[in-house]
Scaffold this active site. Structure first.
Site, PDB file in Angstrom:
ATOM      1  N   GLU A 160     -13.207  11.018   2.691  1.00  0.00           N
ATOM      2  CA  GLU A 160     -12.420  10.315   1.677  1.00  0.00           C
ATOM      3  C   GLU A 160     -13.161   9.087   1.150  1.00  0.00           C
ATOM      4  OE1 GLU A 160      -9.839   7.837  -0.185  1.00  0.00           O
ATOM      5  OE2 GLU A 160      -9.444   7.481   1.953  1.00  0.00           O
TER       6      GLU A 160
ATOM      7  N   ARG B 225     -14.125  26.061  50.295  1.00  0.00           N
ATOM      8  CA  ARG B 225     -14.095  24.851  51.125  1.00  0.00           C
ATOM      9  C   ARG B 225     -13.935  23.574  50.308  1.00  0.00           C
ATOM     10  NH1 ARG B 225     -18.939  22.590  53.453  1.00  0.00           N
ATOM     11  NH2 ARG B 225     -19.899  24.591  52.960  1.00  0.00           N
TER      12      ARG B 225
ATOM     13  N   ASN C 239     -13.854   5.935   3.110  1.00  0.00           N
ATOM     14  CA  ASN C 239     -12.750   5.105   3.611  1.00  0.00           C
ATOM     15  C   ASN C 239     -12.393   5.541   5.026  1.00  0.00           C
ATOM     16  OD1 ASN C 239     -10.439   3.302   3.571  1.00  0.00           O
ATOM     17  ND2 ASN C 239      -9.192   5.134   3.277  1.00  0.00           N
TER      18      ASN C 239
ATOM     19  N   TYR D 242       0.831  -1.201   0.000  1.00  0.00           N
ATOM     20  CA  TYR D 242       0.000   0.000   0.000  1.00  0.00           C
ATOM     21  C   TYR D 242       0.870   1.257   0.000  1.00  0.00           C
ATOM     22  CZ  TYR D 242      -3.042   3.728   1.600  1.00  0.00           C
ATOM     23  OH  TYR D 242      -3.713   4.924   1.703  1.00  0.00           O
TER      24      TYR D 242
ATOM     25  N   ASN E 194       1.760  10.511   6.871  1.00  0.00           N
ATOM     26  CA  ASN E 194       0.775   9.608   7.466  1.00  0.00           C
ATOM     27  C   ASN E 194       1.053   9.399   8.953  1.00  0.00           C
ATOM     28  OD1 ASN E 194      -1.411   7.961   7.574  1.00  0.00           O
ATOM     29  ND2 ASN E 194      -0.488   6.246   6.483  1.00  0.00           N
TER      30      ASN E 194
ATOM     31  N   LYS F  71     -14.569  46.116  38.822  1.00  0.00           N
ATOM     32  CA  LYS F  71     -15.890  45.882  38.232  1.00  0.00           C
ATOM     33  C   LYS F  71     -15.773  45.477  36.764  1.00  0.00           C
ATOM     34  CE  LYS F  71     -19.428  48.267  39.603  1.00  0.00           C
ATOM     35  NZ  LYS F  71     -20.338  47.177  40.074  1.00  0.00           N
TER      36      LYS F  71
ATOM     37  N   ASN G  16       1.309   4.040   8.211  1.00  0.00           N
ATOM     38  CA  ASN G  16       0.784   2.818   7.596  1.00  0.00           C
ATOM     39  C   ASN G  16       1.203   2.789   6.128  1.00  0.00           C
ATOM     40  OD1 ASN G  16      -1.091   0.502   7.277  1.00  0.00           O
ATOM     41  ND2 ASN G  16      -2.168   1.954   5.957  1.00  0.00           N
TER      42      ASN G  16
END
EC number: 4.3.1.24
Length: 725
Positions: free
Chosen positions: A493, A363, A496, A117, A269, A465, A393
């Site tokens: 995408e 407190r 996917n 891939y 990636n 104030k 990947n």
């Protein structure tokens, strides 16, 4: 990769076996007693949060960051992200072999025709496409991912802050150093050269969903490395640079890189932009959470609170470590505090007429802050794991001769950690706003003037104030930002990337929240210092009034017209009790006004003594009633002058009674704001506006200058509650 602490590079390899309780496989060592890493994660949470913050600060201040892939810290990322910082990055030479081994494997596998891939395939939903032109594929990857928008208007910027870009560069180098990504070591050296020479690529602010990693922004770092004509950078002096100029200034003589197969994917990636910004955010959040603990203690001091809210037994019975630590830190600040000693005397006066306990903002501050600190601490550890993770990947496993297709690019730890951190920040801000609101309200603040006004004429001074209105605005925006980002995921995408982390978006929103918390911390800190000074003035004015009332009582009430002892002489003790009990700022602007409580109550004392004087009141010589007029006339002749003299002495720094804050552990923080930053008591008599003083403190907080005085307040803390005796 490692789990038990012993790193095994990707290039080596041993057969699976048991050894010393560990399971060894070809490329990793797994602790047999902690195979899922829960034990290691829990181990990281040992010790106090304060010690962890101290370690972060120490790492932030080191001159060199040594990168090896697995030991990067939040403090180091924060250091490198700081613009103008002289900290340098050095790469571990021992990582070179593993990095290059994975790069060589990619080339060899492609030459063998292996289908991988992003090396021979298209990307994402179009990964069914195939090509043998791996170099052209990487070039196209960078081109189509350069989809960010910078804009050209001067009023708005769509560029990622340079600090966040530097953080992303550092994190990406670190994750690639582990040797599972298929990229040459020389490319990592080039990015390091950019960092060390303060050259920062321009990345778009928006356009990433942090899954598959931060593709769009990281592609602009790749664009600079490859010399894309649209790539831009900023030099060390803020000058705009082309890619060619950036390479020249960085001393990179090899020229632009032609990315080999997988290298473009390795660069883009990953989750480095989201986790880099998250690291910056968490460094500041950890510091601000400790500041909130200290400010809660000082709030108790200036409010004359009851310190028993920090008692160790209360918090030990609740069991939560964040709460126990927050209470112990506050207990340490308040232990021996001069304010607490004075407050105890105050509470012992007419105890049945006063509230038995303080309001929740004081407190229950340990119970409120404790869980936020636990959330922040867990998020810190989660992000620290993320910046030392391999996030791309496919992963290149040289030892098993394969590319592994998975999803470590999913930045869910970032999105979730940042959402949780933002909730914690909002809660800290809410507490701060509640405390501030009590501090400026004379109905709640135990005798301080309304709005913390310090002028002689309160009708021409409205103090804080405007600041209270601003605080309401800050708190509202902060609470809005607390809404989660991760619940707004859109399928992307071509479906996917149908679930995605939104890590950078959440980091950006948390960065905004941190900025707002800094605004709130600034405003509250200046208000605290104002309250400290008003307590100092109050003590001097009260003593002046007591001395004057005593002198007038002795002069007018002790003897009669013939020099004989008069029954009214017994009034003095009760008159002084009135001064002790009456809140100074209810009368300080006009101490002898008949409409103010001081004169009314002093008169009532004399009347009460007259009523019990019985038959003696019928004789003008022994009548106490007849003394009232003379007493008040003498007081009116003397008291206003004495009060003004006491105010003048205070203004000149020559007060008879020194400021109690100098006897308190919180003094370093006050000294920093007043002396080092040069702020002063705010009054309507001066031209200086509150915002001018706030800016001084805000800038100091942003520059990290608050850290040392803050830590000095806790120098003597031994990391434990005071023992129960």
């Amino acid at each position: 990769m490692e789990i038990n602490g012993a790193h095994k590079s990707n290039g080596g390899g041993v057969d699976a076996m048991l050894c010393g309780g560990d399971i060894k496989t070809k490329n990793m060592v797994i602790n047999a007693e902690d195979p899922l890493n829960w034990g290691a994660a829990a181990e990281q949470m040992k010790g106090s949060h304060l010690d962890e913050v101290k370690r972060m600060v120490a790492e932030f201040r080191k001159p060199v960051v040594n990168l090896g892939g697995e030991t990067l810290t939040i403090g180091q990322v924060a250091a490198i992200s700081t613009i103008g910082n002289s900290v340098k990055v050095e790469l571990s030479e021992t990582a070179r072999a593993g990095v290059n081994a994975s790069s060589d494997w990619v080339m060899e596998s492609m030459n063998k025709g292996t289908d991988s891939y992003g090396v021979t395939t298209g990307f994402g939903a179009t990964s069914h496409r195939r090509t043998k032109n791996g170099v052209a594929l990487q070039k196209e990857l960078i081109r189509f991912l350069n989809a960010g928008i910078f804009g050209s208007t001067k009023e708005t910027s769509h560029t990622l802050p340079h600090s966040a870009t530097r953080a992303a560069m550092l994190v990406r180098i670190n994750t690639l150093l582990q040797g599972f990504s298929g990229i040459r070591f020389e490319i990592l050296e080039a990015i390091t050269s950019f960092l060390n020479n303060n050259i920062t690529p321009s990345l778009p602010l928006r356009g990433t969903i942090t899954a598959s990693g931060d593709l769009v922004p990281l592609s602009y770092i790749a664009g600079l490395l490859t010399g894309r004509p649209n790539s831009k950078a900023t030099g060390p002096n803020g000058e705009a640079l082309t890619a060619e100029e950036a390479f020249k200034l960085a001393g990179i003589s090899s020229g632009f890189f032609d990315l080999q197969p997988k290298e473009g994917l390795a660069l883009v990636n990953g989750t480095a932009v989201g986790s880099g910004m998250a690291s910056m955010v968490l460094f500041e959040t950890n510091v601000l959470s400790v500041l909130a603990e200290i400010l809660s203690a000082v709030f108790a001091e200036v409010m004359s609170g009851k310190p028993e809210f920090t008692d160790h037994l209360t918090h030990r019975l609740k069991h939560h470590p964040g709460q126990i630590e927050a209470a112990a830190i506050m207990e340490h600040i308040l232990d021996g505090s001069s304010y607490m000693k004075l407050a105890q005397k105050l509470h012992e006066m007419d105890p049945l007429q006063k509230p038995k306990q303080d309001r929740y903002a004081l407190r229950t501050s340990p119970q409120w802050l404790g869980p936020q600190i636990e959330v922040i601490r867990y998020a810190t550890k989660s992000i620290e794991r993320e910046i030392n993770s391999v996030n791309d990947n496919p992963l290149i496993d040289v030892s098993r001769n394969k590319a592994i297709h998975g999803g470590n690019f999913q930045g869910t730890p970032i999105g979730v950690s940042m959402d949780n951190t933002r909730l914690a920040i909002a809660a800290i801000g809410k507490l701060m706003f509640a405390q501030f609101s009590e501090l400026v309200n004379d109905f709640y603040n135990n005798g301080l003037p309304s709005n913390l006004t310090a002028s002689r004429n309160p009708s021409l001074d409205y103090g804080f104030k405007g600041a209270e209105i601003a605080m309401a605005s800050y708190c509202s925006e902060l609470q809005y930002l607390a809404n989660p980002v991760t619940s707004h995921v859109q399928s992307a995408e071509q479906h996917n990337q149908d679930v995605n982390s939104l890590g950078l978006i959440s980091s950006r929103k948390t960065s905004e929240a941190v900025d707002i918390l800094k605004l709130m911390s600034t405003t509250f800190l200046v208000a605290i210092c104002q309250a400290v000074d008003l307590r100092h003035l109050e003590e001097n004015l009260r003593q002046t009034v007591k001395n004057t009332v005593s002198q007038v009582a002795k002069k007018v009430l002790t003897t009669g017209v013939n020099g004989e002892l008069h029954p009214s002489r017994f009034c003095e003790k009760d008159l002084l009790k009135v001064v002790d009990r009456e809140q100074v700022y209810t009368y300080a602007d006009d101490p002898c006004s008949a409409t103010y409580p001081l004169i009314q109550k002093l008169r009532q004392v004399i009347v009460d003594h007259a009523l019990i004087n019985g038959e003696s009141e019928k004789n003008a010589v022994t009548s106490i009633f007849h003394k009232i007029g003379a007493f008040e006339e003498e007081l009116k002749a003397v008291l206003p002058k004495e009060v003004e003299a006491a105010r003048a002495a205070y203004d000149n720094g020559t007060s008879a009674i020194p400021n109690r804050i100098k006897e308190c552990r919180s003094y370093p923080l006050y000294r920093f704001v007043r002396e080092e930053l040069g702020t002063e008591l705010l009054t309507g008599e001066k031209v200086t506006s509150p915002g001018e003083e706030f800016d001084k403190v805000f800038t100091a907080i942003c520059e990290g200058k608050i850290i040392d005085p803050m830590m000095e307040c806790l120098n003597e803390w031994n990391g434990a509650p005071i023992p129960i005796c």
